[in-house]
Write a protein that holds these residues in place. Structure first.
Motif, PDB file in Angstrom:
ATOM      1  N   ALA A   1      22.915  39.876  39.213  1.00 27.29           N
ATOM      2  CA  ALA A   1      22.822  40.963  38.232  1.00 27.29           C
ATOM      3  C   ALA A   1      21.604  41.841  38.512  1.00 27.29           C
ATOM      4  N   ALA A   2      20.452  41.205  38.803  1.00 30.54           N
ATOM      5  CA  ALA A   2      19.234  41.965  39.081  1.00 30.54           C
ATOM      6  C   ALA A   2      19.381  42.769  40.371  1.00 30.54           C
ATOM      7  N   ILE A   3      20.006  42.170  41.389  1.00 33.61           N
ATOM      8  CA  ILE A   3      20.217  42.878  42.650  1.00 33.61           C
ATOM      9  C   ILE A   3      21.143  44.066  42.436  1.00 33.61           C
ATOM     10  N   GLY A   4      22.199  43.859  41.648  1.00 35.83           N
ATOM     11  CA  GLY A   4      23.112  44.959  41.348  1.00 35.83           C
ATOM     12  C   GLY A   4      22.421  46.089  40.611  1.00 35.83           C
ATOM     13  N   GLU A   5      21.535  45.728  39.680  1.00 35.97           N
ATOM     14  CA  GLU A   5      20.804  46.756  38.943  1.00 35.97           C
ATOM     15  C   GLU A   5      19.864  47.524  39.861  1.00 35.97           C
ATOM     16  N   LEU A   6      19.183  46.810  40.771  1.00 39.24           N
ATOM     17  CA  LEU A   6      18.302  47.481  41.731  1.00 39.24           C
ATOM     18  C   LEU A   6      19.092  48.427  42.621  1.00 39.24           C
ATOM     19  N   ALA A   7      20.253  47.976  43.072  1.00 37.15           N
ATOM     20  CA  ALA A   7      21.089  48.820  43.934  1.00 37.15           C
ATOM     21  C   ALA A   7      21.509  50.088  43.205  1.00 37.15           C
ATOM     22  N   GLN A   8      21.840  49.938  41.933  1.00 33.70           N
ATOM     23  CA  GLN A   8      22.234  51.103  41.131  1.00 33.70           C
ATOM     24  C   GLN A   8      21.062  52.060  40.943  1.00 33.70           C
ATOM     25  N   LEU A   9      19.888  51.529  40.670  1.00 37.98           N
ATOM     26  CA  LEU A   9      18.709  52.369  40.470  1.00 37.98           C
ATOM     27  C   LEU A   9      18.314  53.107  41.753  1.00 37.98           C
ATOM     28  N   CYS A  10      18.667  52.535  42.891  1.00 38.89           N
ATOM     29  CA  CYS A  10      18.399  53.187  44.175  1.00 38.89           C
ATOM     30  C   CYS A  10      19.467  54.218  44.521  1.00 38.89           C
ATOM     31  N   GLY A  11      20.516  54.285  43.724  1.00 42.49           N
ATOM     32  CA  GLY A  11      21.553  55.284  43.936  1.00 42.49           C
ATOM     33  C   GLY A  11      22.276  55.150  45.262  1.00 42.49           C
ATOM     34  N   GLY A  12      22.333  53.917  45.814  1.00 41.81           N
ATOM     35  CA  GLY A  12      23.021  53.719  47.078  1.00 41.81           C
ATOM     36  C   GLY A  12      22.309  54.321  48.269  1.00 41.81           C
TER      37      GLY A  12
ATOM     38  N   PRO B   1      20.122  54.154  51.337  1.00 40.64           N
ATOM     39  CA  PRO B   1      19.635  53.067  52.189  1.00 40.64           C
ATOM     40  C   PRO B   1      18.122  52.987  52.307  1.00 40.64           C
ATOM     41  N   LEU B   2      17.442  54.130  52.397  1.00 42.18           N
ATOM     42  CA  LEU B   2      15.978  54.100  52.491  1.00 42.18           C
ATOM     43  C   LEU B   2      15.380  53.458  51.254  1.00 42.18           C
ATOM     44  N   ALA B   3      15.859  53.840  50.070  1.00 45.24           N
ATOM     45  CA  ALA B   3      15.344  53.257  48.833  1.00 45.24           C
ATOM     46  C   ALA B   3      15.639  51.762  48.775  1.00 45.24           C
ATOM     47  N   LEU B   4      16.822  51.366  49.198  1.00 48.91           N
ATOM     48  CA  LEU B   4      17.188  49.944  49.206  1.00 48.91           C
ATOM     49  C   LEU B   4      16.287  49.167  50.160  1.00 48.91           C
TER      50      LEU B   4
ATOM     51  N   GLY C   1       4.447  50.455  52.457  1.00 47.32           N
ATOM     52  CA  GLY C   1       3.755  50.805  53.693  1.00 47.32           C
ATOM     53  C   GLY C   1       3.908  52.293  53.969  1.00 47.32           C
ATOM     54  N   ASP C   2       4.402  52.629  55.177  1.00 51.94           N
ATOM     55  CA  ASP C   2       4.576  54.045  55.505  1.00 51.94           C
ATOM     56  C   ASP C   2       5.981  54.546  55.198  1.00 51.94           C
ATOM     57  N   LEU C   3       6.764  53.723  54.496  1.00 54.42           N
ATOM     58  CA  LEU C   3       8.075  54.167  54.030  1.00 54.42           C
ATOM     59  C   LEU C   3       7.938  54.669  52.592  1.00 54.42           C
ATOM     60  N   GLU C   4       8.424  55.875  52.338  1.00 52.77           N
ATOM     61  CA  GLU C   4       8.304  56.432  50.998  1.00 52.77           C
ATOM     62  C   GLU C   4       9.441  57.421  50.770  1.00 52.77           C
ATOM     63  N   VAL C   5      10.213  57.189  49.713  1.00 55.38           N
ATOM     64  CA  VAL C   5      11.346  58.058  49.423  1.00 55.38           C
ATOM     65  C   VAL C   5      10.881  59.491  49.172  1.00 55.38           C
ATOM     66  N   ALA C   6       9.823  59.659  48.380  1.00 55.52           N
ATOM     67  CA  ALA C   6       9.347  61.004  48.067  1.00 55.52           C
ATOM     68  C   ALA C   6       8.939  61.758  49.329  1.00 55.52           C
TER      69      ALA C   6
END
Length: 759
Positions: free
Chosen positions: A283-294, A296-299, A334-339
């Motif tokens: 359930a928590a993983i599914g919620e995280l996936a939804q919050l990341c909007g699918g 891949p970088l955010a995931l 680290g050096d990965l950032e969605v923004a």
């Protein structure tokens, strides 16, 4: 830029910029090392150009220690990022060597199959053999291209070459430089590489024609950058990735990547988290996936953060991400950032398009059109079209065939962040107020099209979008429902009661066309509160009556209807509003009929009919007559009911009845369905079938789906009784579809069972 600092051009190296900023701040290497926590030796390597692209956290620490302003800070971090990319490209691991593929790559099965077809398709004379993969920042275009190249490497005898074109960099690679690099990778001696770019391209194409190889051109900026790098035929293939659509490239096969579906997003996150060695709840993983909007970088960022922090739980991180104000800040590892990924696209925009992008974050709904974009951005419609085209081209917006645009959820948050960072609060508030006013005035203008005796738009406000028919008005109200409802909420929260009341009032007759919209209760509740705040008893009664109507829409709350109608009757009586007294009787009578209290229902509805007739409100009068006919049906008096409905139909067909044409047409569809039902009950199936077929078609035209579904179900039963099994099965199946559409699952299941029985 800080006073006294040197002017730094976009073409300066990271080493030069660091040295100039340190000197402008009057700091020695030792002093900067103390302030930033970066060693003197590391700083020295940077300033001498030995370390061209330090890690993101190191660069931000230096920017903080140097107190860089926003523009200088962006340039400083950007140069370091470019340096890291160029350093990766220049490492002595083999020219053009394909990067490694991630072990936990997930999904994209259809896209990989598309790539397989592209690679193995037979050679077509004159075909370019080019695949173009496009998509917004963070969608994993490079990861996908690398994965596809590894999977398909055997088809090219291992001859696969990868080149990063640095399309999002301030200094993208020039085509002739890329050609020289690829020619070296292909084994061409330095002295044999032509100086002229066109001659290099000719040699490159000749080699590709003679050998079977795959060239991956990643992160292209423009058509110009890649045009010389495309083959001229033969067995080789070129795969290009870009954030831009590169619409000017001809003869290429196109693949657009979108967000991962929810299942694949959760699967990717699960695969990354497997390295944690601890079980995270589905359930928590599914919620995280939804919050990341699918995305891949955010995931990947979310997964990496959890893997690097064993003490964190997926539930805890999901809770942090649930806060929209903090979400983008949490999507950093680290050096990965969605923004940052979105920021690189944002920096490619012209100034006017940036402003449109930021202002669109104010739009309350899920999507919008160019007219609303022009209003919120304060530009002309032509300027809005240009900006929207640029935003779509860079993947910052998505469009569809109906001319609507939408953000990815995370991109919307980035736009909001830029809006707050770059525009004063007064400007934001003024833009939001302009948009709210425009949306509500548009809603009122559209809603008025459905009022009795409406004579057309007359002279609407000059800034409103043109609505020349009720069909156009209905399309706008439905398409922009989230937007004008959001504006209504905003106006209510700001105490703009008159504007709220006007909008709610204008929706009375239109709501009949779209009765299953779940937000009518909110619309008319806001109307009730606005009328109460204004101390307008008559309007208070009106809005209570509208709310009573909402409670008659299935699933009905009949006691709620009676309560609201009683309150409306009291207020209407005290204010002397005869129309609302009549409507209160109308809604109460309908509720009483459903409760089986037929005598009381007849009394209320007769009272309503008499008042409507006396006041010459023929549009409302025929509604009461139909409701009285329904009582006759419920009482088993089918002949009398049929006669009642036929009298109503005669009045509806009478052009001199005094009814509004649109309301007469809409009511006619309802009355035909009632007549068809009565004919069925009276054992006259042939007449009933014809009447119900006509009614169902009209009801669909008017989007009266509840009545349409019931007419279809009645029709299907009659057809079954007449031995017309195939027609009955088809009609039951159609009824089930309509019931599903309006959320009546039990009725849909009942119709599907009947359809199966007929089959």
């Amino acid at each position: 830029m800080r006073e006294g600092s040197a002017v730094i051009t976009d073409l300066a190296s990271f080493a030069q910029v660091l040295r100039q900023h340190r000197r402008a701040a009057r700091l020695t290497l030792e002093q900067l090392a103390d302030a930033s926590g970066v060693s003197v030796r590391t700083l020295s390597d940077m300033e001498r150009g030995r370390s061209k692209g330090p890690q993101h956290r190191t660069v931000t620490a230096l920017a903080d220690a140097l107190s860089l302003g926003e523009a200088d800070r962006e340039q400083f971090i950007g140069l370091a990022r470019d340096g890291r990319l160029r350093d990766h490209w220049a490492r002595p691991t083999g020219l053009g060597e394909l990067p490694r593929s991630v072990d936990d790559f997930t999904g994209r099965a259809a896209e990989l199959a598309w790539m397989d077809d592209f690679v193995h398709a037979g050679d077509v004379p004159g075909a370019a053999g080019v695949a173009l993969v496009t998509g917004a920042a963070g969608l994993g275009k490079t990861t996908f291209a690398v994965r596809a190249a590894h999977v398909l490497r055997s088809a090219f005898s291992g001859e696969v070459f990868f080149v990063d074109l640095f399309g999002m960099s301030a200094q993208p690679l020039a085509a002739d430089d890329v050609l020289a690099h690829v020619l070296r990778a292909l084994g061409t001696a330095e002295r044999q590489i032509p100086r002229d770019a066109l001659e290099r391209a000719s040699l490159y194409r000749a080699i590709l024609r003679e050998r079977r190889m795959l060239v991956v051109l990643d992160n292209a900026r423009s058509e110009e950058q890649v045009r010389l790098l495309l083959p001229g035929g033969g067995p080789s293939r070129v795969l290009v990735t870009s954030r831009r659509l590169l619409a000017g490239l001809e003869g290429v096969q196109r693949l657009s990547l979108g967000p991962l579906p929810s299942g694949e997003a959760a699967e990717l996150l699960t695969g990354i988290l497997a390295k944690r060695g601890s079980a995270d709840g589905a359930a928590a993983i599914g919620e995280l996936a939804q919050l990341c909007g699918g995305l891949p970088l955010a995931l990947r960022i979310v997964g990496n953060r959890l893997v690097s922090r064993p003490g964190w739980s997926a539930d805890e991180l999901a809770s942090r991400l649930a806060d929209e104000e903090r979400r983008l800040g949490q999507l950093r590892a680290g050096d990965l950032e969605v923004a940052n990924a979105f920021g690189m696209s944002y920096e490619q925009l012209v100034v006017s398009a940036r402003r449109v992008f930021r202002r669109l974050a104010l739009v309350p709904g899920h999507d919008f059109d160019a007219a609303l974009a022009a209003v919120v951005a304060g530009v002309s419609i032509a300027q809005a079209w240009d900006a929207l085209a640029e935003l779509v081209d860079l993947g910052l917006l998505h469009d569809n065939a109906s001319g609507r645009y939408r953000f990815h959820d995370l991109v919307r948050l980035f736009a909001r962040e830029r809006l707050h960072a770059e525009e004063p609060a007064a400007d934001r508030e003024a833009s939001a107020e302009t948009m709210t006013s425009w949306l509500l005035r548009m809603a009122v203008a559209a809603g008025r099209w459905f009022e009795p005796a409406y004579g057309g738009p007359g002279r609407p406000d000059a800034d409103l979008a043109e609505l020349s028919s009720s069909e156009e008005a209905e399309r706008w109200l439905r398409a922009d429902a989230d937007n004008w409802l959001g504006a209504l909420r905003q106006a209510a929260g700001e105490g703009r009661h008159a504007l709220v009341l006007e909008c709610a009032e204008s929706m009375h007759w239109f709501s009949d066309r779209w009765m299953y919209w779940p937000s009518w209760e909110e619309v008319f509740t806001l109307g009730v509160r606005a009328a109460e705040a204004l101390g307008d008893a008559a309007q208070h009664a009106t809005q209570l009556n509208y709310l009573a109507w909402v409670h008659l829409v299935p699933p009905m709350d009949l006691q709620g209807v009676l309560r609201l109608a009683t309150q409306a009757l009291d207020l209407a009586t005290r204010s002397g509003s005869r129309a609302q007294i009549a409507w209160a009787h109308q809604y109460a009578g309908t509720a009483l009929r459903h409760l089986g209290r037929l005598g009381e229902a007849a009394d209320s509805l007769t009272m309503a009919a008499q008042m409507f007739h006396t006041d010459s409100d023929m549009d409302a009068y025929v509604q009461s007559l139909n409701a009285l006919g329904d009582i006759l049906v419920a009482d088993g008096r089918h002949e009398a009911a049929l006669e009642q409905f036929q009298q109503v139909l005669s009045q509806l067909d009478d052009k001199d009845s005094g009814m509004s044409p649109d309301i007469a047409s809409f009511t006619r569809s309802q009355t035909l369905a009632r007549i068809g039902h009565c004919l069925s009950l009276l054992g006259r199936p042939a007449e009933a079938i014809g009447m119900l077929n006509e009614a169902a078609a009209l009801l669909e035209k008017f989007h009266a789906f509840s009545s349409q579904a019931r007419a279809l179900e009645t029709l299907a039963g009659i057809l079954a009784g007449e031995g017309r099994g195939e027609e009955s099965r088809h009609t039951y199946a159609r009824a089930a579809e309509v019931f599903d559409m309006i959320g009546e699952g039990d009725a849909a299941a009942r119709c599907r069972d009947q359809a199966a029985a007929q089959g």
